[in-house]
Design an enzyme around this catalytic site. Structure first.
Site, PDB file in Angstrom:
ATOM      1  CG  ASP A  58      -2.195   0.875   1.028  1.00 26.81           C
ATOM      2  OD1 ASP A  58      -1.999   1.590   0.084  1.00 26.81           O
ATOM      3  OD2 ASP A  58      -3.281   0.667   1.680  1.00 26.81           O
TER       4      ASP A  58
HETATM    5  C1  NOJ Z   1      -3.991   4.127   0.182  1.00 28.82           C
HETATM    6  C2  NOJ Z   1      -5.164   3.054   0.354  1.00 28.82           C
HETATM    7  O1  NOJ Z   1      -4.952   2.447   1.351  1.00 28.82           O
HETATM    8  C3  NOJ Z   1      -5.391   1.987  -0.677  1.00 28.82           C
HETATM    9  O2  NOJ Z   1      -6.496   1.396  -0.694  1.00 28.82           O
HETATM   10  C4  NOJ Z   1      -5.059   2.740  -2.120  1.00 28.82           C
HETATM   11  O3  NOJ Z   1      -5.288   1.514  -3.106  1.00 28.82           O
HETATM   12  C5  NOJ Z   1      -3.684   3.357  -2.141  1.00 28.82           C
HETATM   13  N1  NOJ Z   1      -3.339   4.068  -1.096  1.00 28.82           N
HETATM   14  C6  NOJ Z   1      -3.314   3.860  -3.552  1.00 28.82           C
HETATM   15  O4  NOJ Z   1      -3.993   5.131  -3.753  1.00 28.82           O
END
Ligand code: NOJ
Length: 736
Positions: free
Chosen positions: A264
């Site tokens: 993530d």
């Molecule tokens: C953080 C989020 O937790 C995740 O769900 C998302 O895909 C990523 N950022 C990318 O934007």
């Protein structure tokens, strides 16, 4: 026998040979560069990264810009490896569908499938080839803002809807130009963040991890998910990004996942703050070693090609394995053949067809929570309708995780004008979302007298939902509760319509409101869907995919709780035939020493599965082909076949959601009082009857134990079938 890589793409010897040759010609730095995705909003910066051989970037916002990046990667790097281009396409690109939680309320996986297919077509036309969706985190704590992104509190619902999304995004074949890679996230148990606070710690037993949180991911892998995203949280002390037991032993070895595990956003960097890594190099090393394939952030190799890790920091076998996984997906997407998209064909706005699909989806997600005096539908003509509340003229309907460039939704007031042209409509704000204004309130109340009925449009703005939007107080913000009570005080018939992205606490006003329609954040066509439901052109048929608590202090609360040794609900008694007794109280409140709050009635405000209709439905008795089966026969594939007649007993057509729950009466580990094992949604005309059939087999009747083994134990299983948790038809089947 070839192994599927993702979707229905099979591993082929010819492709493997090409990839092996490519791999053999790559340097350590070139390999590591493939194992990262970076977010660089400026195209020139992204081009620098592409020149440096990065494996993936976030979408640069047009087909033209993406083509430029792909051209850079193809023509200005030694190996010409095309790029993965990622974006969070969560419930729409140009045509926004209902938020995922609302989609789950439809109990119709075709809704999720339609969203994913249209989203994929729109996004792929602009060069996106990878979405970070679906989120399949089982969510039982509405304080957590991210409940809006998933499919609610039930494991089975998350599994079915997640799989439908994955199939929709990935299409018939990944090589098709309108297919994009799906990503099941967040692996794993993010939904159990302590206190519902985003990014917080998770500590979970093996059996709960397996039975509740992992199952939707297992279903996602079975559905062919090409990628899985690691969660921000720890799982029992170890952050998911560096958790080899989860990423390698379980996901890749036990389940045979052949795709890519992506981190993530800065999840690897965050290992330092977690206190398990000393520095960035250490964090990267631990993550790749644990089984992470792609780091999100772009920290592994700098733009000028300097790698943060040296050969030997992570084994070359592990790095090669990760690079192979990335290259295989690029191959499956046919990017080596053609990574470009015709910019002239980029979809930049919804079409009449996608709007209709979005409207039909939105209509299926509506949940009628209350309709005591049959206030809805508003069928009389020349009706004088007063519309009040902050959602009357707001266009905040798209919900969390929406694209900034998505087509905006209109307002409820405009949709009512369009859909119900013979009403005489007056609009008054009554209150803002956050500010209480006595003058606005007085104006709304004094107008009530001149109207036949009042529609109160309230809710939670979408800015309070989604990532980093945990709330400690689940009530309607600002002066909205007061507005509802003031309208109730006028004595006029009224309906409350709620627009929100999580279960809300309604106890301060719910008893004064005869009618409540749950309208979530339904996307582009949400206001039209609501207008059509108010006027009876649509009959709401959705059900709650998440429990609505009575108080913010009652969470986490979910229907599939264990019984405890001192249950307060009468249904808990094992010594009588209790199968038909209400699960949700009134229950055993006389006995002080039972599991409950002394200052709250038992049970939730609205239970999982709750939802009414403008018509009514009735069920017959359950017919079981065989009441008893030997465990061994079940293992061999025999099933309990259950039939039940469903009738529309009202005077108009409508949709009924049927839920099938089981309860394992005695087991070696305490089992939930109800577990959803199947559901269906049926449209029936007035007076029509249909026979529904369900099968219960090996995978429905067992559970995972604390040693991580799936066990099915002999004994009695209650089966409950009906339109919710209560008053269901029931029977008992036996395994010997
Ligand atoms: C953080 C989020 O937790 C995740 O769900 C998302 O895909 C990523 N950022 C990318 O934007």
């Amino acid at each position: 026998m070839a192994t599927p890589i993702a979707g229905n793409v099979q591993r082929s010897e010819a492709v493997e040979a090409v990839l092996e040759e490519l791999l053999a010609s790559m340097t350590w730095e070139q390999k590591l560069a493939q194992l990262q995705i970076a977010f660089r909003p400026r195209l020139e910066d992204a081009k620098d990264l592409a020149r440096g051989g990065i494996g993936a970037v976030f979408w640069p916002r047009s087909a033209e810009a993406t083509n430029e990046l792909q051209r850079t990667a193809r023509e200005e790097t030694p190996h010409g490896i095309p790029l993965l281009v990622g974006l969070d396409v969560v419930h729409g690109q140009r045509t926004t569908f209902p938020v995922p939680l609302a989609q789950a309320a439809s109990f119709d996986p075709a809704v999720a499938g339609a969203d994913a297919r249209i989203s994929a077509k729109e996004a792929a036309s602009g060069g996106v080839n990878w979405t970070f969706s679906p989120m399949v985190d089982v969510s039982r704590d509405p304080r957590w803002g991210r409940v809006v992104e998933g499919f609610g509190e039930d494991t089975h619902v998350n599994s079915v809807f997640g799989a439908a999304k994955i199939r929709g995004y990935q299409g018939e074949s990944l090589a098709n130009e309108d297919s994009i890679l799906a990503c099941a996230k967040h692996f794993v148990a993010y939904g159990q963040a302590e206190g519902g606070r985003d990014y917080n710690t998770v500590d979970v037993s093996v059996q709960r991890l397996r039975n509740v949180y992992l199952e939707p991911f297992r279903a996602a892998v079975e559905a062919g998910a090409a990628t899985v995203m690691a969660a921000f949280n720890t799982v029992s002390g170890r952050p998911a990004h560096a958790n080899g037991n989860l990423l390698t032993e379980l996901l890749k070895e036990e389940w045979g996942f052949e795709g890519v595990v992506v981190g993530d956003a800065d999840g690897v960097v965050n290992l330092i703050e977690h206190g398990v890594a000393a520095n960035l190099g250490d964090a990267l090393q631990q993550s790749y070693a644990a089984g992470l394939d792609v780091e999100m952030g772009g920290n592994a190799v700098s733009v000028d090609g300097v790698a943060l890790l040296s050969p030997g920091d992570v084994s070359s076998e592990r790095v090669d394995d990760a690079v192979r996984r990335v290259l295989r997906l690029k191959h499956a997407l046919a990017l080596f053949d053609n990574p470009y998209r015709d910019a002239a064909l980029e979809v930049t706005a919804p079409s009449a067809e996608t709007r209709l699909a979005a409207r039909e989806a939105a209509e299926k997600c509506l949940v009628l929570l209350k309709n005591d005096d049959g206030v809805l539908p508003l069928v009389a003509s020349r009706l004088r309708v007063l519309l009040v509340g902050p959602y009357a003229e707001s266009n905040d309907h798209l919900g969390a995780w929406v694209q900034s460039f998505a087509e905006p939704a209109g307002t409820l007031a405009d949709s009512i004008q369009a859909e119900c042209p013979d009403w005489s409509l007056t609009v008054k704000e009554g209150t803002g979302f956050f500010q209480e204004d006595p003058a606005l309130l007085a104006d709304a109340v004094s107008s009530a007298e001149q109207h036949d009925v009042i529609v109160v449009a309230v809710g939670e703005p979408s800015s309070l939902t989604g990532e980093a939007s945990s709330r400690s107080d689940l009530r309607l913000p600002g002066g909205q509760e007061e507005l509802i009570r003031a309208i109730a005080g006028t004595g006029k018939p009224f309906a409350v319509v709620m627009f929100n992205g999580r279960p809300l606490v309604t106890s301060a006003w719910i008893d004064s409101a005869p009618t409540v329609l749950e309208a979530w954040h339904l996307g582009l066509e949400g206001p039209a869907a609501v207008a059509r439901a108010l006027s009876g052109q649509v009959n709401p048929g959705g059900r709650l995919p998440m429990t609505f608590p009575r108080s913010s202090s009652q969470v986490p609360i979910h229907y599939d709780h264990e019984n405890t040794g001192r249950p307060a609900t009468v249904s808990a008694r094992m010594d009588e035939d209790v199968v038909d007794v209400a699960l949700m109280g009134p229950g055993n409140t006389d006995d002080r020493y039972t599991s409950k709050y002394r200052d709250l009635p038992l049970g939730p405000q609205f239970a999982f599965g709750h939802g009414l209709s403008y018509t009514s439905f009735g069920y017959g008795q359950i017919q079981v082909e065989k009441e008893e089966l030997a465990l061994e026969d079940l293992r061999e594939g025999r099933v309990f076949r259950l039939d039940i007649a469903l009738s529309n007993t009202g005077d108009r057509s409508g949709d009924e959601v049927t839920l099938l729950f089981i309860r394992d009466r005695v087991a070696s580990l305490a089992q939930p009082v109800r577990r959803l094992r199947a559901f269906s949604r049926t449209t029936l005309d007035a007076g029509q009857t249909e026979l529904l059939s369900f099968d219960l087999g090996w995978s429905d009747l067992g559970f995972w134990d604390n040693q991580g083994r799936y066990v099915v134990e002999p004994g009695e299983f209650e089966v409950h079938i009906g339109g919710g948790l209560e008053n269901n038809a029931h029977t008992v089947v036996r395994l010997t």
